[in-house]
Design a protein around this motif. Structure first.
Motif, PDB file in Angstrom:
ATOM      1  N   ALA A  16      -0.043  10.856   2.341  1.00 48.68           N
ATOM      2  CA  ALA A  16      -0.706  10.849   3.652  1.00 48.68           C
ATOM      3  C   ALA A  16      -0.504   9.495   4.336  1.00 48.68           C
ATOM      4  O   ALA A  16      -0.203   9.437   5.539  1.00 48.68           O
ATOM      5  N   PHE A  17      -0.645   8.414   3.581  1.00 44.79           N
ATOM      6  CA  PHE A  17      -0.454   7.068   4.149  1.00 44.79           C
ATOM      7  C   PHE A  17       0.984   6.890   4.637  1.00 44.79           C
ATOM      8  O   PHE A  17       1.214   6.274   5.691  1.00 44.79           O
ATOM      9  N   GLY A  74       2.365   6.253   8.910  1.00 40.80           N
ATOM     10  CA  GLY A  74       3.156   5.181   9.481  1.00 40.80           C
ATOM     11  C   GLY A  74       2.864   3.787   8.963  1.00 40.80           C
ATOM     12  O   GLY A  74       2.083   3.591   8.020  1.00 40.80           O
ATOM     13  N   PRO A  75       3.501   2.755   9.591  1.00 40.51           N
ATOM     14  CA  PRO A  75       3.446   1.379   9.097  1.00 40.51           C
ATOM     15  C   PRO A  75       2.034   0.826   8.897  1.00 40.51           C
ATOM     16  O   PRO A  75       1.787   0.105   7.937  1.00 40.51           O
ATOM     17  N   GLY A  76       1.119   1.169   9.805  1.00 41.35           N
ATOM     18  CA  GLY A  76      -0.248   0.652   9.682  1.00 41.35           C
ATOM     19  C   GLY A  76      -0.899   1.088   8.385  1.00 41.35           C
ATOM     20  O   GLY A  76      -1.478   0.286   7.647  1.00 41.35           O
ATOM     21  N   PHE A  77      -0.792   2.367   8.081  1.00 46.79           N
ATOM     22  CA  PHE A  77      -1.410   2.881   6.860  1.00 46.79           C
ATOM     23  C   PHE A  77      -0.619   2.493   5.614  1.00 46.79           C
ATOM     24  O   PHE A  77      -1.192   2.361   4.527  1.00 46.79           O
ATOM     25  N   GLU A  84      -0.439   4.636  -7.955  1.00 51.11           N
ATOM     26  CA  GLU A  84       0.239   5.476  -6.956  1.00 51.11           C
ATOM     27  C   GLU A  84       0.486   4.714  -5.660  1.00 51.11           C
ATOM     28  O   GLU A  84       1.587   4.783  -5.090  1.00 51.11           O
ATOM     29  N   LEU A  85      -0.503   3.971  -5.184  1.00 53.43           N
ATOM     30  CA  LEU A  85      -0.336   3.235  -3.925  1.00 53.43           C
ATOM     31  C   LEU A  85       0.658   2.089  -4.071  1.00 53.43           C
ATOM     32  O   LEU A  85       1.231   1.634  -3.078  1.00 53.43           O
ATOM     33  N   SER A  86       0.866   1.607  -5.305  1.00 56.15           N
ATOM     34  CA  SER A  86       1.862   0.556  -5.542  1.00 56.15           C
ATOM     35  C   SER A  86       3.275   1.054  -5.264  1.00 56.15           C
ATOM     36  O   SER A  86       4.206   0.256  -5.100  1.00 56.15           O
ATOM     37  N   LYS A  87       3.451   2.377  -5.209  1.00 55.91           N
ATOM     38  CA  LYS A  87       4.766   2.956  -4.945  1.00 55.91           C
ATOM     39  C   LYS A  87       5.126   2.926  -3.461  1.00 55.91           C
ATOM     40  O   LYS A  87       6.259   3.242  -3.092  1.00 55.91           O
TER      41      LYS A  87
END
Length: 531
Positions: free
Chosen positions: A43-44, A48-51, A72-75
């Motif tokens: 979803a992030f 786009g770039p902001g998220f 997961e977000l580290s990816k």
């Protein structure tokens, strides 16, 4: 740029698409919660770039997110489509009142890199220096801060949902907003380069790019271009005659000096930000920096010392002193978790311990017990973990623990044993002697109170209110089930007694009522997830 309302609707639509519609009441929550971390990353990426930037910041915060979300977000890749060079030229003119052509003898229109916040172009000044021009994306500050603000609104609307995976969600995003504001001002990056350079001027193996302050503003920075070997370009390093173990050891010693001596360290030491040139390690990209006050350095000293000495009381008290408690702490359970952690590490081979992972696991324990730790430590954990992984790839045979142990044992900034003065020794001896003299009297008083029945024992039952509430619910359900059973039995007796005279309306009503109440009881048990 879309309006605030349009962007909010887009965020809600994308979150709903990836299974987070329950946050804004657009869909029922999916039961496949184990997929939530991956779907949040997706979803992030779509937002786009902001998220993407928000996700990258969140991925550094082990104190507020569970490990599966961090992983997961580290990816999230810090890559984004480049924006037109004409826009970069327009921003340069707006910031300095000069055209790029009047400052640069040569500038590559194709960017070297294009990230979520900025893009970088290589060029050459008329003075002859090879440089890089880093330009912030058009409207990036407005877009990113708007996205953070809207996400705060969503979090504020559904705080209980986010508590499933985020500690103090609103506070977390408020802190991210402040962090983003600092990172979006490139003047802070220039100041970080200058400060880092000054602190490390005596370290012969460490250097940084020169920053051109005449062309530094909130949205633009011009730095020296460092042309060397990437630190994990093993083949080129070997051909150039570098000894990888030597590079790894110097890199680790330099970082430990930054942490324990200076309290100011590079917060993003991934392979792309370290270049080898002329026998020196160049640190580049100072957008993320870590700082430790003298007080927090002392606390870090105490944490490491208490772990090495297996002093669990000191470890627990230090963590409670550093952190902010969000709710009442079950000290017994907290102690048990710390004991398990320390025993796990100290029973393993000492040479296999990774300090970054060790401190990260300590933070995981504090998070489990709703203790919020200063963000300075989370930046340190991320940087140290990243550095340990890099050194393992660079020089697998280097004993990181031995190098660190050697530095810490010789450093004046880390003390395993506090010096004991003769005055302190004498004072403690007097206190001990006094306690020993009073000991027989205290024992005598204890037996006298026992004999006279005046001794009282105090039991502190932790979380008794929660347990009592649970017990009350259980008893209520048992009583409720008995009432339902009684209704069923009584209605059966009524129907049986009136069998010859016709169907009993009262018996049927009792049966229906018992069925409804029984169904309600089953639903309440299932909803409590304690079936």
């Amino acid at each position: 740029m879309p309006s605030s309302g349009e962007r909010l609707r887009e965020i809600v639509r994308v979150l709903a698409k990836y299974g987070f519609g329950h946050i804004y009441n657009t869909r029922v929550r999916s039961r496949k919660k184990e997929q939530d971390p991956k779907k949040l990353r997706q979803a992030f990426e779509e937002l786009g770039p902001g998220f993407i930037k928000i996700g990258q910041i969140l991925s550094t915060r082990r104190d507020i997110l569970p490990l599966e979300y961090i992983t997961e977000l580290s990816k999230l890749q810090d890559e984004a489509p480049s924006f037109p060079f004409e826009e970069a030229k327009a921003i340069f003119v707006k910031e300095f009142g000069q055209k790029i052509e009047d400052v640069f003898e040569r500038i590559d229109e194709k960017p070297l890199a294009s990230a979520s916040v900025s893009q970088v172009h290589r060029g050459k000044l008329y003075t002859g220096e090879e440089v890089i021009l880093k330009v912030q994306r058009p409207d990036m500050e407005t877009t990113l801060l708007q996205d953070i603000e809207l996400f705060i609104r969503i979090v504020d609307r559904a705080p209980n949902i986010f508590k499933d995976f985020l500690v103090s969600p609103k506070e977390a995003f408020e802190e991210i907003r402040q962090t983003s504001k600092r990172e979006l001002d490139f003047r802070n990056e220039a100041n970080a380069i200058l400060r880092f350079s000054e602190l490390n001027k005596e370290v012969a193996c460490v250097d940084v790019p020169k920053v051109f302050l005449s062309f530094n503003s909130k949205r633009v920075i011009v730095e020296e271009y460092i042309e060397g070997y990437k630190i994990l370009d093993i083949e080129s390093l070997n051909e150039a005659g570098y000894i990888r173990e030597d590079i790894g050891e110097k890199l680790l010693l330099a970082f430990l000096s930054q942490v324990f001596k200076d309290g100011f360290f590079h917060g993003d030491p991934h392979p792309g930000n370290l270049i080898i040139k002329e026998g020196k390690i160049y640190f580049i990209d100072f957008g993320i920096m870590g700082q430790l006050s003298s007080e927090n350095r002392e606390h870090l000293n105490q944490l490491l010392k208490s772990i090495v000495m297996k002093d669990l009381d000191q470890l627990m008290n230090t963590l409670l002193k550093i952190g902010v408690q969000k709710k009442r702490i079950d000290r017994a359970r907290f102690y048990e978790d710390l004991n398990y952690l320390v025993e796990t590490y100290l029973t393993a081979s000492f040479s296999s311990i990774q300090f970054g992972t060790l401190i990260a696991d300590v933070l995981d324990v504090t998070r489990k017990h709703s203790i919020s730790m200063p963000s300075e430590y989370t930046v340190l954990v991320r940087a140290l973990t990243m550095l340990e992984g890099l050194i393992t790839d660079l020089a697998p045979n280097l004993n990181v623990v031995q190098v660190a142990k050697g530095y810490l044992s010789e450093s004046d900034n880390f003390k395993l044993f506090e010096p004991i003065s003769s005055e302190k020794l004498l004072l403690n001896s007097v206190k001990f002697a006094k306690s020993m003299i009073e000991l027989p009297l205290q024992v005598s008083k204890l037996f006298e109170n026992l004999n006279n029945g005046r001794t009282k024992i105090k039991l502190d039952l932790v979380n008794m209110d929660d347990k009592w509430t649970g017990l009350n619910k259980m008893v209520n359900r048992v009583v409720f089930a008995l009432i339902v059973s009684a209704l069923i039995m009584s209605s059966a007796l009524i129907i049986f007694a009136t069998e010859r005279t016709g169907t009993s309306l009262l018996g049927i009503i009792f049966f229906l009522g018992a069925g409804f109440l029984g169904l309600w009881l089953i639903i309440s048990i299932i909803r409590s997830e304690r079936l």
